[in-house]
Design an enzyme around this catalytic site. Sequence first.
Site, PDB file in Angstrom:
ATOM      1  CG  HIS A   4     -43.094  80.282  82.712  1.00  0.00           C
ATOM      2  ND1 HIS A   4     -44.262  80.842  83.194  1.00  0.00           N
ATOM      3  CD2 HIS A   4     -42.168  81.272  82.706  1.00  0.00           C
ATOM      4  CE1 HIS A   4     -44.052  82.133  83.463  1.00  0.00           C
ATOM      5  NE2 HIS A   4     -42.788  82.414  83.173  1.00  0.00           N
ATOM      6  CG  HIS A  58     -36.488  87.672  84.162  1.00  0.00           C
ATOM      7  ND1 HIS A  58     -36.669  86.347  84.473  1.00  0.00           N
ATOM      8  CD2 HIS A  58     -37.633  88.074  83.541  1.00  0.00           C
ATOM      9  CE1 HIS A  58     -37.860  85.950  84.045  1.00  0.00           C
ATOM     10  NE2 HIS A  58     -38.464  86.978  83.483  1.00  0.00           N
TER      11      HIS A  58
HETATM   12 ZN   LIG Z   1     -40.156  87.054  82.083  1.00  0.00          ZN
END
Ligand SMILES: [Zn+2]
Length: 342
Positions: free
Chosen positions: A247, A128
Amino acid sequence: MIVQLSIFAIIVYLLRRFQIFKKMFKPGSPLFAVGYNLYTKTRVGNYLNSRDIAKNKLVFPDGHSVVEHTEVEGVIILPIPYLKDNYAYLVIEKASNIAAVIDPGDAEAVQRVIEQQNVQLTAILTTHKHWDHSGGNQKLKSLHSNLAVYGGERDGVPGCNHKLKDGDSFQIGGLKFTALFTPGHTVGHMVYLLDRSDKNLPNSLFTGDILFLGGNGRMFEGPPSLMLSSLDKICQIPDDTLVWPGHEYAVDNLRFAHNIDPANEDVTRKLNYVEERRKERRITSPSTLGEEKSYNPFLRTSQDSILQQVDPGHQTTSNRQALRAKALAYLRKNKDSFSYKL
Ligand SMILES: [Zn+2]
């Protein structure tokens, strides 16, 4: 002048004291929308990302985590830590020495690994547009000729020259990828499936900010029902698929999962595992989709243990999907305000 400065200082103090700044910038507020648009649609975001990268390099000169290669039958997946908790992934086909990188938010960190591994980078796969995932695209494009940059057609990914729709498949050397449209975090978010089913090997799924170990990304650009449909799409993929998120949030996510679902032994077991790993700053991924379904509350909005907290006895919402979307919103809201206390 001194009086004006003092008044200004008092106003700032009061706003901070009563956490009014936080409320003003809450997702959904007009100020948040202005800030978010500046971050995503202008070079301001790129500038802030570069500044964050430089700051975090001082804090974590060797990266925020200790990573390992995962090698399965001629394909290496190499996580690259950057910023304070992001991962890019270098996927290498050993036979040809061709490589693709997923989400190179920090071009320098990725380029260093490409040189160490002595591989030929031919493609970037961007989940993204957020700069912490796409900020290195242009720089890597300038360093590697004929670089293919993939991204969702609706997300305005920097440097993108291959716009993708849901279900588009493409080859990078002998590596076969399929892109799945998974909006909710952003309007054009994609996940990438490295398909190894022809060799009867587990697939790998690069999930960006839609699915984390034990958690789910924030709903910046869509309602809970849209996020729910994206998560349901991901759950159709085989359970033995390896999950590689954008993450390192596992400890935080599983502490929240434990708070929501305290009787779930799969949560407790995985929380213990990731807490041990993080004592030595070791990467917690990959997990598998099957595992995620057992402990990740955001994939468990069909479970009674969660639905009962949202709507006891399912009294107010008879439509099942609407109730699950409500559960997702409930989880998000609670996760955002959750803080773990020893
Ligand atoms: Zn993001």
